[in-house]
Write a protein that holds these residues in place. Structure first.
Motif, PDB file in Angstrom:
ATOM      1  N   ASP A 139       0.820  -1.203   0.000  1.00  0.00           N
ATOM      2  CA  ASP A 139       0.000   0.000   0.000  1.00  0.00           C
ATOM      3  C   ASP A 139       0.856   1.255   0.000  1.00  0.00           C
ATOM      4  O   ASP A 139       0.564   2.222  -0.715  1.00  0.00           O
ATOM      5  CB  ASP A 139      -0.931  -0.025   1.210  1.00  0.00           C
ATOM      6  CG  ASP A 139      -1.995   1.054   1.160  1.00  0.00           C
ATOM      7  OD1 ASP A 139      -2.810   1.039   0.211  1.00  0.00           O
ATOM      8  OD2 ASP A 139      -2.022   1.919   2.051  1.00  0.00           O
ATOM      9  N   PHE A 140       1.925   1.257   0.775  1.00  0.00           N
ATOM     10  CA  PHE A 140       2.810   2.421   0.795  1.00  0.00           C
ATOM     11  C   PHE A 140       3.513   2.604  -0.548  1.00  0.00           C
ATOM     12  O   PHE A 140       3.676   3.739  -1.020  1.00  0.00           O
ATOM     13  CB  PHE A 140       3.837   2.280   1.919  1.00  0.00           C
ATOM     14  CG  PHE A 140       3.342   2.764   3.253  1.00  0.00           C
ATOM     15  CD1 PHE A 140       2.991   4.085   3.441  1.00  0.00           C
ATOM     16  CD2 PHE A 140       3.225   1.889   4.319  1.00  0.00           C
ATOM     17  CE1 PHE A 140       2.534   4.540   4.672  1.00  0.00           C
ATOM     18  CE2 PHE A 140       2.765   2.322   5.552  1.00  0.00           C
ATOM     19  CZ  PHE A 140       2.417   3.644   5.726  1.00  0.00           C
ATOM     20  N   VAL A 141       3.948   1.518  -1.170  1.00  0.00           N
ATOM     21  CA  VAL A 141       4.606   1.619  -2.476  1.00  0.00           C
ATOM     22  C   VAL A 141       3.653   2.202  -3.518  1.00  0.00           C
ATOM     23  O   VAL A 141       4.033   3.047  -4.344  1.00  0.00           O
ATOM     24  CB  VAL A 141       5.136   0.244  -2.915  1.00  0.00           C
ATOM     25  CG1 VAL A 141       5.612   0.283  -4.364  1.00  0.00           C
ATOM     26  CG2 VAL A 141       6.279  -0.199  -2.010  1.00  0.00           C
ATOM     27  N   LEU A 142       2.401   1.771  -3.489  1.00  0.00           N
ATOM     28  CA  LEU A 142       1.418   2.315  -4.428  1.00  0.00           C
ATOM     29  C   LEU A 142       1.149   3.796  -4.156  1.00  0.00           C
ATOM     30  O   LEU A 142       0.930   4.578  -5.086  1.00  0.00           O
ATOM     31  CB  LEU A 142       0.120   1.513  -4.339  1.00  0.00           C
ATOM     32  CG  LEU A 142       0.196   0.077  -4.873  1.00  0.00           C
ATOM     33  CD1 LEU A 142      -1.121  -0.654  -4.647  1.00  0.00           C
ATOM     34  CD2 LEU A 142       0.545   0.082  -6.357  1.00  0.00           C
ATOM     35  N   LYS A 143       1.168   4.192  -2.890  1.00  0.00           N
ATOM     36  CA  LYS A 143       1.029   5.615  -2.576  1.00  0.00           C
ATOM     37  C   LYS A 143       2.210   6.404  -3.128  1.00  0.00           C
ATOM     38  O   LYS A 143       2.043   7.513  -3.649  1.00  0.00           O
ATOM     39  CB  LYS A 143       0.926   5.805  -1.065  1.00  0.00           C
ATOM     40  CG  LYS A 143      -0.370   5.325  -0.445  1.00  0.00           C
ATOM     41  CD  LYS A 143      -0.340   5.498   1.059  1.00  0.00           C
ATOM     42  CE  LYS A 143      -1.596   4.958   1.716  1.00  0.00           C
ATOM     43  NZ  LYS A 143      -1.540   5.048   3.199  1.00  0.00           N
ATOM     44  N   TYR A 144       3.414   5.838  -3.014  1.00  0.00           N
ATOM     45  CA  TYR A 144       4.602   6.501  -3.564  1.00  0.00           C
ATOM     46  C   TYR A 144       4.470   6.671  -5.075  1.00  0.00           C
ATOM     47  O   TYR A 144       4.809   7.730  -5.622  1.00  0.00           O
ATOM     48  CB  TYR A 144       5.846   5.684  -3.242  1.00  0.00           C
ATOM     49  CG  TYR A 144       6.253   5.698  -1.783  1.00  0.00           C
ATOM     50  CD1 TYR A 144       5.578   6.464  -0.847  1.00  0.00           C
ATOM     51  CD2 TYR A 144       7.326   4.925  -1.340  1.00  0.00           C
ATOM     52  CE1 TYR A 144       5.949   6.467   0.484  1.00  0.00           C
ATOM     53  CE2 TYR A 144       7.703   4.921  -0.002  1.00  0.00           C
ATOM     54  CZ  TYR A 144       7.012   5.699   0.900  1.00  0.00           C
ATOM     55  OH  TYR A 144       7.384   5.706   2.223  1.00  0.00           O
ATOM     56  N   LEU A 145       3.991   5.635  -5.750  1.00  0.00           N
ATOM     57  CA  LEU A 145       3.815   5.722  -7.201  1.00  0.00           C
ATOM     58  C   LEU A 145       2.779   6.778  -7.569  1.00  0.00           C
ATOM     59  O   LEU A 145       2.930   7.492  -8.570  1.00  0.00           O
ATOM     60  CB  LEU A 145       3.400   4.357  -7.752  1.00  0.00           C
ATOM     61  CG  LEU A 145       4.443   3.234  -7.656  1.00  0.00           C
ATOM     62  CD1 LEU A 145       3.867   1.916  -8.154  1.00  0.00           C
ATOM     63  CD2 LEU A 145       5.697   3.601  -8.443  1.00  0.00           C
ATOM     64  N   THR A 146       1.737   6.882  -6.757  1.00  0.00           N
ATOM     65  CA  THR A 146       0.711   7.901  -7.006  1.00  0.00           C
ATOM     66  C   THR A 146       1.295   9.301  -6.900  1.00  0.00           C
ATOM     67  O   THR A 146       1.059  10.165  -7.761  1.00  0.00           O
ATOM     68  CB  THR A 146      -0.447   7.734  -6.006  1.00  0.00           C
ATOM     69  OG1 THR A 146      -0.975   6.409  -6.114  1.00  0.00           O
ATOM     70  CG2 THR A 146      -1.547   8.742  -6.283  1.00  0.00           C
ATOM     71  N   ILE A 147       2.064   9.545  -5.846  1.00  0.00           N
ATOM     72  CA  ILE A 147       2.689  10.859  -5.672  1.00  0.00           C
ATOM     73  C   ILE A 147       3.683  11.124  -6.796  1.00  0.00           C
ATOM     74  O   ILE A 147       3.793  12.260  -7.287  1.00  0.00           O
ATOM     75  CB  ILE A 147       3.372  10.942  -4.297  1.00  0.00           C
ATOM     76  CG1 ILE A 147       2.338  10.809  -3.176  1.00  0.00           C
ATOM     77  CG2 ILE A 147       4.128  12.251  -4.143  1.00  0.00           C
ATOM     78  CD1 ILE A 147       2.931  10.824  -1.781  1.00  0.00           C
ATOM     79  N   ALA A 148       4.398  10.095  -7.237  1.00  0.00           N
ATOM     80  CA  ALA A 148       5.368  10.266  -8.320  1.00  0.00           C
ATOM     81  C   ALA A 148       4.677  10.685  -9.615  1.00  0.00           C
ATOM     82  O   ALA A 148       5.170  11.568 -10.342  1.00  0.00           O
ATOM     83  CB  ALA A 148       6.142   8.964  -8.522  1.00  0.00           C
ATOM     84  N   LEU A 149       3.547  10.080  -9.922  1.00  0.00           N
ATOM     85  CA  LEU A 149       2.806  10.478 -11.126  1.00  0.00           C
ATOM     86  C   LEU A 149       2.315  11.920 -11.027  1.00  0.00           C
ATOM     87  O   LEU A 149       2.352  12.674 -12.004  1.00  0.00           O
ATOM     88  CB  LEU A 149       1.629   9.528 -11.339  1.00  0.00           C
ATOM     89  CG  LEU A 149       1.976   8.085 -11.738  1.00  0.00           C
ATOM     90  CD1 LEU A 149       0.714   7.238 -11.818  1.00  0.00           C
ATOM     91  CD2 LEU A 149       2.716   8.063 -13.069  1.00  0.00           C
TER      92      LEU A 149
END
Length: 294
Positions: A139-149
Motif C-alpha cells: 500500500d505504501f509503495v502504491l502511494k509513492y507511485l501515485t505521488i510520483a505520477l
C-alpha cells in the motif's frame, strides 16, 4: 397503624434496593478490576510482540513519515501553481524512487514486488503478521507511485498543460490509485483465508471468501424505494434518475450530476450539508493516507 407499618417496610425495602448495586454495574466493575490486574501481563505481551516485529514496525514508521513528508510538500507545490519549484518536485520524485528501490532491494528475498502484479510473494507460510506486512508495504509503495505520477504532472510547463487543467489529472490519478489499491490485497486475503494446506476446511474458507467479497462492495446506490420517495426526479437535471446515488443526508441525485456538482461545490445541492464520503477533494494534489487493509 397497619398502613404506617406497611409504609415503613416499603421504605426499608427501597433503602435496601437503592444500596444494592445494579448487576450491570457490578459486572463492569469486575471487568475493570480484571483489566487492572492483567494490565502488567498485557503490557509484557505487547512488548514481546513489538520486539519480535521491531524491524517491520520501524520500516512502517519510516514509510509513513516519508509519505507524510512527500504528500505535504507536493500539496504545497501544487498550491503555488505557476510559482512551483521544479527542483523541489524532482527532489520528491527522486526521494520516493530511492526509498522504494532500497526497500525492495533490502527485502528482495521475499519478492514483495510480486504483490503489485497480483502474485504471491516468496513466503513459505502466509500467517497473519506476514499478511499485514505485505499488505502494508504494498500500500505504501502504491502511494509513492501515485505521488510520483502527480509530480510529473506538476512539473509540466503551462505550455503543455495549463495550471487550471492539472486538477482534473490529479483527480483521475487519485481515483485510479484508490481503485487499484483496493484490488491488490484481494488475492493475498483469498490465499490467507483459503490456506495453503489441502487438509484445511474448504467449506469454511468458501464461506469466509463470500463474506470477504461482500465487504469489498463499494458505493451507495439508491434503491427503487428511495428513488420513489425522492419523487423519481433528480433535483439537479430535473429528469428521471440515471444511476442514482444517495448521500449521507439521504438526498438522491444522478451520479453524473453529482460529479459535475462536486467540481464546484462541497455540499449537498438541497440541504447544503457537507458530503465528505462522496466529495471529490483530490484536485489539490493530495494523496489519500487511508491504509487499505483488505
Amino acid at each position: 397503624m397497619a398502613g404506617g407499618d406497611r409504609h415503613g417496610h416499603a421504605e426499608e425495602g427501597g433503602d435496601e434496593q437503592a444500596g444494592t448495586p445494579a448487576p450491570a454495574l457490578s459486572e463492569l466493575k469486575a471487568v475493570v478490576g480484571w483489566l487492572q490486574k492483567g494490565l502488567p501481563f498485557i503490557l509484557i505481551l505487547l512488548a514481546k510482540v513489538c520486539f519480535q516485529h521491531k524491524l517491520g514496525i520501524a520500516v512502517c514508521i519510516g514509510m509513513a513519515s516519508t509519505f507524510a513528508y512527500a504528500n505535504s510538500t507536493l500539496r504545497e507545490q501544487v498550491a503555488l501553481k505557476e510559482k512551483r519549484s521544479v527542483l523541489v518536485v524532482f527532489w520528491i520524485l527522486a526521494f520516493l524512487t530511492g526509498n522504494t528501490l532500497y526497500l525492495l532491494y533490502t527485502f528482495s528475498s521475499q519478492q514483495l514486488y510480486n504483490s503489485l502484479i497480483f502474485l504471491k510473494p516468496n513466503i513459505e507460510r502466509l500467517d497473519f503478521f506476514d499478511l499485514m506486512w505485505i499488505v502494508g508495504i504494498t500500500d505504501f509503495v502504491l502511494k509513492y507511485l501515485t505521488i510520483a505520477l502527480k509530480c510529473l504532472i506538476v512539473a509540466l510547463p503551462k505550455i503543455i498543460l495549463a495550471v487550471k487543467s492539472k486538477g482534473k489529472f490529479y483527480l483521475v490519478i487519485e481515483e485510479l490509485s484508490q481503485l487499484f489499491r483496493s484490488l491488490v490485497p484481494i488475492q493475498l486475503w483469498y490465499k490467507y483465508i483459503m490456506g495453503d494446506d489441502p487438509s484445511s476446511s474448504y467449506f469454511l474458507g468458501g464461506i469466509l471468501i463470500i463474506l470477504y467479497s461482500l465487504c469489498k462492495t463499494y458505493g451507495a446506490r439508491a434503491t427503487s424505494q428511495q428513488c420513489s420517495e425522492a419523487g423519481d426526479i433528480c433535483a439537479i437535471c430535473q429528469a428521471e434518475f440515471r444511476e442514482p446515488l444517495i448521500l449521507m443526508c439521504q438526498h438522491v441525485f444522478c451520479e453524473e450530476c453529482l460529479c459535475l456538482w462536486f467540481d464546484r461545490e462541497k455540499t449537498c445541492p438541497l440541504c447544503r450539508s457537507v458530503t465528505v464520503e462522496t466529495l471529490r477533494c483530490w484536485k489539490d494534489g493530495t494523496t489519500s493516507a487511508h491504509f487499505q487493509v483488505y
